[in-house]
Design a protein around this motif. Sequence first.
Motif, mmCIF file in Angstrom:
data_model
loop_
_atom_site.group_PDB
_atom_site.id
_atom_site.type_symbol
_atom_site.label_atom_id
_atom_site.label_comp_id
_atom_site.label_asym_id
_atom_site.label_seq_id
_atom_site.Cartn_x
_atom_site.Cartn_y
_atom_site.Cartn_z
ATOM 1 N N TYR A 1 0.857 -1.190 0.000
ATOM 2 C CA TYR A 1 0.000 0.000 0.000
ATOM 3 C C TYR A 1 0.895 1.243 0.000
ATOM 4 C CZ TYR A 1 -3.559 3.286 1.755
ATOM 5 O OH TYR A 1 -4.422 4.362 1.919
ATOM 6 N N ILE A 2 0.732 2.065 -1.032
ATOM 7 C CA ILE A 2 1.603 3.213 -1.293
ATOM 8 C C ILE A 2 2.954 2.686 -1.799
ATOM 9 C CG2 ILE A 2 2.627 5.362 -0.476
ATOM 10 C CD1 ILE A 2 0.449 5.563 1.627
ATOM 11 N N ALA A 3 3.000 2.491 -3.093
ATOM 12 C CA ALA A 3 4.169 1.887 -3.740
ATOM 13 C C ALA A 3 5.411 2.743 -3.532
ATOM 14 C CB ALA A 3 3.886 1.739 -5.239
ATOM 15 N N PRO A 4 6.577 2.114 -3.396
ATOM 16 C CA PRO A 4 7.835 2.878 -3.312
ATOM 17 C C PRO A 4 8.023 3.722 -4.572
ATOM 18 C CG PRO A 4 8.183 0.543 -2.833
ATOM 19 C CD PRO A 4 6.798 0.653 -3.356
ATOM 20 N N LYS A 5 8.726 4.833 -4.424
ATOM 21 C CA LYS A 5 8.920 5.761 -5.557
ATOM 22 C C LYS A 5 10.081 5.286 -6.439
ATOM 23 C CE LYS A 5 7.084 9.573 -2.808
ATOM 24 N NZ LYS A 5 6.822 8.783 -1.591
ATOM 25 N N VAL A 6 9.940 4.087 -6.963
ATOM 26 C CA VAL A 6 10.998 3.499 -7.781
ATOM 27 C C VAL A 6 11.168 4.232 -9.110
ATOM 28 C CG1 VAL A 6 10.926 1.190 -6.780
ATOM 29 C CG2 VAL A 6 9.317 1.789 -8.592
ATOM 30 N N TRP A 7 10.167 4.998 -9.503
ATOM 31 C CA TRP A 7 10.258 5.790 -10.730
ATOM 32 C C TRP A 7 11.231 6.961 -10.571
ATOM 33 C CZ3 TRP A 7 8.477 10.096 -8.392
ATOM 34 C CH2 TRP A 7 7.479 9.960 -7.422
ATOM 35 N N ALA A 8 11.610 7.269 -9.326
ATOM 36 C CA ALA A 8 12.533 8.387 -9.084
ATOM 37 C C ALA A 8 13.952 7.888 -8.835
ATOM 38 C CB ALA A 8 12.061 9.228 -7.900
ATOM 39 N N TRP A 9 14.079 6.830 -8.034
ATOM 40 C CA TRP A 9 15.406 6.289 -7.733
ATOM 41 C C TRP A 9 15.280 4.819 -7.313
ATOM 42 C CZ3 TRP A 9 13.339 10.386 -4.828
ATOM 43 C CH2 TRP A 9 12.819 10.027 -3.582
ATOM 44 N N LYS A 10 16.394 4.110 -7.382
ATOM 45 C CA LYS A 10 16.473 2.686 -7.035
ATOM 46 C C LYS A 10 15.442 1.869 -7.810
ATOM 47 C CE LYS A 10 18.739 3.345 -2.603
ATOM 48 N NZ LYS A 10 18.841 3.005 -1.192
ATOM 49 N N GLU A 11 15.465 2.041 -9.120
ATOM 50 C CA GLU A 11 14.498 1.362 -9.978
ATOM 51 C C GLU A 11 14.669 -0.161 -9.945
ATOM 52 O OE1 GLU A 11 12.462 2.658 -14.139
ATOM 53 O OE2 GLU A 11 14.617 2.327 -14.226
ATOM 54 N N HIS A 12 15.831 -0.621 -9.509
ATOM 55 C CA HIS A 12 16.048 -2.069 -9.439
ATOM 56 C C HIS A 12 15.055 -2.763 -8.511
ATOM 57 C CE1 HIS A 12 18.408 -0.506 -5.996
ATOM 58 N NE2 HIS A 12 18.080 -1.641 -5.418
ATOM 59 N N ARG A 13 14.422 -1.980 -7.612
ATOM 60 C CA ARG A 13 13.452 -2.567 -6.683
ATOM 61 C C ARG A 13 12.189 -3.071 -7.387
ATOM 62 N NH1 ARG A 13 14.210 2.032 -1.918
ATOM 63 N NH2 ARG A 13 15.776 0.884 -0.702
ATOM 64 N N VAL A 14 11.975 -2.635 -8.616
ATOM 65 C CA VAL A 14 10.805 -3.094 -9.373
ATOM 66 C C VAL A 14 10.795 -4.618 -9.470
ATOM 67 C CG1 VAL A 14 9.714 -3.133 -11.659
ATOM 68 C CG2 VAL A 14 10.514 -0.978 -10.706
ATOM 69 N N LYS A 15 11.977 -5.217 -9.663
ATOM 70 C CA LYS A 15 12.068 -6.679 -9.784
ATOM 71 C C LYS A 15 11.522 -7.368 -8.537
ATOM 72 C CE LYS A 15 16.108 -6.722 -12.861
ATOM 73 N NZ LYS A 15 17.539 -7.076 -12.981
#
Length: 381
Positions: free
Chosen positions: A116-130
């Motif tokens: 709930y309330i996704a991490p802001k991976v679009w701004a930094w640490k995009e590797h967390r998407v995996k």
Amino acid sequence: MKYYIIAGEPSGDLHGSNLMKGILKADADAKFRFCGGDMMSAVGGRENLLKHYRDMSFFGFVQVAMNIRTILGQMGDCCRDIEAFSPDVVILIDYPGFNIKIAEFAHKKGIPVHYYIAPKVWAWKEHRVKALKKFVDKLYIIFPFEKEYFRGKGIEPHFEGNPIVDAIADRCAAAPEESVFRKENGLDERPIVALLAGSRVSEIKANLRFMAELAERMPERQFVVAGVSWIAREQYEVFTKDMPVKFVCDKTYELLQISEAAVVTSGTATLETALIGVPELVVYGIPWLYEKVKPYLLKIPFVSLVNINMNREVVREMVVYKPSVDEAERELRALLPGGEKREKMLKDFDELRALIGGAGASERFAQDIVTTLQKKCSSVH
């Protein structure tokens, strides 16, 4: 059903408490166990609080590195507590450095994970998407632009609006009259400019002195620092000593409601200020090295959630090594009544409100969580 909820920051505690209220409306027999704060404890019972966010808040590489043993210990405690509680779902609220590890643990144990309330991976640490794709069963987003982003990454997100709208509506409706608020907080009759210097000590150090210097330039107005109770007042006064600024604590929304304009650091506060309808200038003093590497680290052209959501510059961002007080003063004066930028910004804020969505998001998210679990249970049986 049984819900295990983890929030590691003050904003997570606020949104977690509103989500819990919504869950109770949809599931009257709901049982909670959680990491969070006083607001979640007020809904779910303090006896069900494993850890307070005050003991979990470590930000930045240096802080994390210095406290790594504590953090790993907390993760272990949390994992053991989840196993003992045996919840129907683990609900994670932002706080990705900690929560993604918990998502992996819960997933391996076969417990559904709702973020709930996704991490802001679009701004930094995009590797967390995996990790989100691998370990999270349902991802809840609170910004419209995130739909397209996560779909592009192979994740189908769920959007019901933004719970900040509910938090603002509740607090502002309960706020005292302006004359009462001024009297209770030692404020005189001059127009107010709110100073939102951040909710972490590092942000106060980076921004507050510069903000206070604006007060010296504009004595016809009173500049008021919006403080938070988890930072000692002395931490603010170090940077405002001998400066003509005033101070209120844990009353940010109430202060913004009666302010003509605001000077704000980046983060959620930029969005909250806009939704309340207060013209703002975004200022953030950053280290010299970060200014040089910023273009390579940030995936997006803006830092304020106002500009990110609108996909254009609505509010001026001064995110530099040494912000200019002269430049900030010019920008701020343009936002005051009669200033050349004020009306356009207020119209843009109306557009932003329509984009973000109306009240009731917390309950809609909660209902979806409960419905999803009920469907899963019925399909199993």
